[in-house]
Scaffold this motif. Structure first.
Motif, PDB file in Angstrom:
ATOM      1  N   ASP A 145       0.823  -1.212   0.000  1.00  6.88           N
ATOM      2  CA  ASP A 145       0.000   0.000   0.000  1.00  6.88           C
ATOM      3  C   ASP A 145       0.861   1.268   0.000  1.00  6.88           C
ATOM      4  O   ASP A 145       0.576   2.225  -0.721  1.00  6.88           O
ATOM      5  N   ASN A 177      -4.460  -3.658   1.078  1.00 12.16           N
ATOM      6  CA  ASN A 177      -5.164  -3.232   2.293  1.00 12.16           C
ATOM      7  C   ASN A 177      -5.614  -1.786   2.083  1.00 12.16           C
ATOM      8  O   ASN A 177      -4.821  -0.848   2.258  1.00 12.16           O
ATOM      9  N   ILE A 178      -6.858  -1.607   1.693  1.00 13.86           N
ATOM     10  CA  ILE A 178      -7.364  -0.269   1.362  1.00 13.86           C
ATOM     11  C   ILE A 178      -7.346   0.688   2.550  1.00 13.86           C
ATOM     12  O   ILE A 178      -6.973   1.860   2.391  1.00 13.86           O
ATOM     13  N   PRO A 179      -7.708   0.252   3.769  1.00 17.03           N
ATOM     14  CA  PRO A 179      -7.594   1.173   4.917  1.00 17.03           C
ATOM     15  C   PRO A 179      -6.167   1.696   5.099  1.00 17.03           C
ATOM     16  O   PRO A 179      -5.958   2.884   5.352  1.00 17.03           O
ATOM     17  N   ASN A 180      -5.173   0.808   4.950  1.00 14.65           N
ATOM     18  CA  ASN A 180      -3.776   1.242   5.030  1.00 14.65           C
ATOM     19  C   ASN A 180      -3.455   2.223   3.908  1.00 14.65           C
ATOM     20  O   ASN A 180      -2.780   3.239   4.121  1.00 14.65           O
ATOM     21  N   MET A 182      -5.341   4.317   2.426  1.00 17.35           N
ATOM     22  CA  MET A 182      -5.910   5.647   2.681  1.00 17.35           C
ATOM     23  C   MET A 182      -5.138   6.392   3.764  1.00 17.35           C
ATOM     24  O   MET A 182      -4.971   7.610   3.688  1.00 17.35           O
ATOM     25  N   VAL A 183      -4.655   5.660   4.764  1.00 17.02           N
ATOM     26  CA  VAL A 183      -3.843   6.291   5.818  1.00 17.02           C
ATOM     27  C   VAL A 183      -2.555   6.845   5.211  1.00 17.02           C
ATOM     28  O   VAL A 183      -2.169   7.991   5.465  1.00 17.02           O
ATOM     29  N   LYS A 186      -3.100   9.921   2.872  1.00 20.44           N
ATOM     30  CA  LYS A 186      -3.291  11.191   3.585  1.00 20.44           C
ATOM     31  C   LYS A 186      -1.944  11.767   4.015  1.00 20.44           C
ATOM     32  O   LYS A 186      -1.684  12.965   3.832  1.00 20.44           O
ATOM     33  N   GLN A 191      -4.207  11.685  -1.771  1.00 25.13           N
ATOM     34  CA  GLN A 191      -5.573  11.181  -1.637  1.00 25.13           C
ATOM     35  C   GLN A 191      -6.374  11.316  -2.929  1.00 25.13           C
ATOM     36  O   GLN A 191      -7.106  10.409  -3.322  1.00 25.13           O
ATOM     37  N   LYS A 195      -8.075   8.342  -5.213  1.00 23.14           N
ATOM     38  CA  LYS A 195      -9.494   8.351  -5.574  1.00 23.14           C
ATOM     39  C   LYS A 195      -9.688   8.289  -7.091  1.00 23.14           C
ATOM     40  O   LYS A 195     -10.494   7.505  -7.594  1.00 23.14           O
TER      41      LYS A 195
END
Length: 202
Positions: A145, A177-180, A182-183, A186, A191, A195
């Motif tokens: 990620d 791991n999409i949550p990772n 996005m962290v 940011k 970001q 997207k």
């Protein structure tokens, strides 16, 4: 000419240091300037950077061993990481790694192996760091990620084919791991790119 016994002893000494030794380590082992010069002249060692010597006689040391020894504070990234995760089928001509931007540029001026250093803020060097194994050697490397976030951040300087394959490789990877993602996006300020260029595939 160096004796066979002396060569064997020096070889064992280098082996204890993963075949790369510093001037200080050589001096500590009672190997002085004349000894080092003779080892260089007879082709047993090579100088890879100021103060660092590599044992090359009767052994094939993987380049990653030298990278680890010279840059223990670096993390493999970009095209090296893409190849590692099979997001690229091009074996990079250079070892790509991230390193603190405050590190002296002299440290990265080496003739061998070929390297490309990405300098960044101290707190970003370890963001997304994990461990891997290359040529049976443990390495510090960014996870999938973080690697893709770096690719997005540097996309304007990348080969278009490598970039496109990297994005598709990540999108199709069940281990992403999409949550990772996005962290990291940011923190790295990508970001919108995540997207626009990845979100449409998810």
């Amino acid at each position: 000419m160096l004796s066979k016994n002396h060569i064997e002893n020096v070889g064992k000494l280098f082996k204890k240091h993963n075949y790369v030794m510093t001037t200080a380590e050589l001096l500590n082992a009672k190997l002085y300037y004349a000894d080092v010069k003779q080892l260089l002249d007879e082709g047993y060692i090579e100088r890879i950077r100021q103060g660092y010597y590599h044992w090359i006689y009767d052994i094939e040391t993987g380049e990653i061993v030298i990278i680890n020894r010279l840059f223990p504070d670096a993390v493999l990234c970009m095209e090296t990481a893409l190849f590692y995760y099979k997001y690229s089928d091009r074996n990079p001509a250079e070892w790509n790694f991230a390193i603190d931007r405050n590190v002296s540029k002299l440290r990265t001026k080496i003739d061998y192996p070929f390297i490309k250093a990405y300098r960044m803020e101290s707190d970003l060097v370890t963001l997304g760091e994990t461990t891997g194994e290359i040529d049976f050697t443990k390495v510090r490397i960014y996870d999938r990620d973080r690697t893709i976030c770096d690719v997005l951040k540097n996309m304007s300087r990348m080969d278009r084919e490598i970039f496109n394959k990297a994005i598709q490789g990540y999108v199709n990877d069940p281990k992403k791991n999409i949550p990772n993602l996005m962290v990291y996006a940011k923190r790295l300020r990508v970001q919108k790119k995540v997207k626009d260029l990845i979100g449409v595939w998810l």
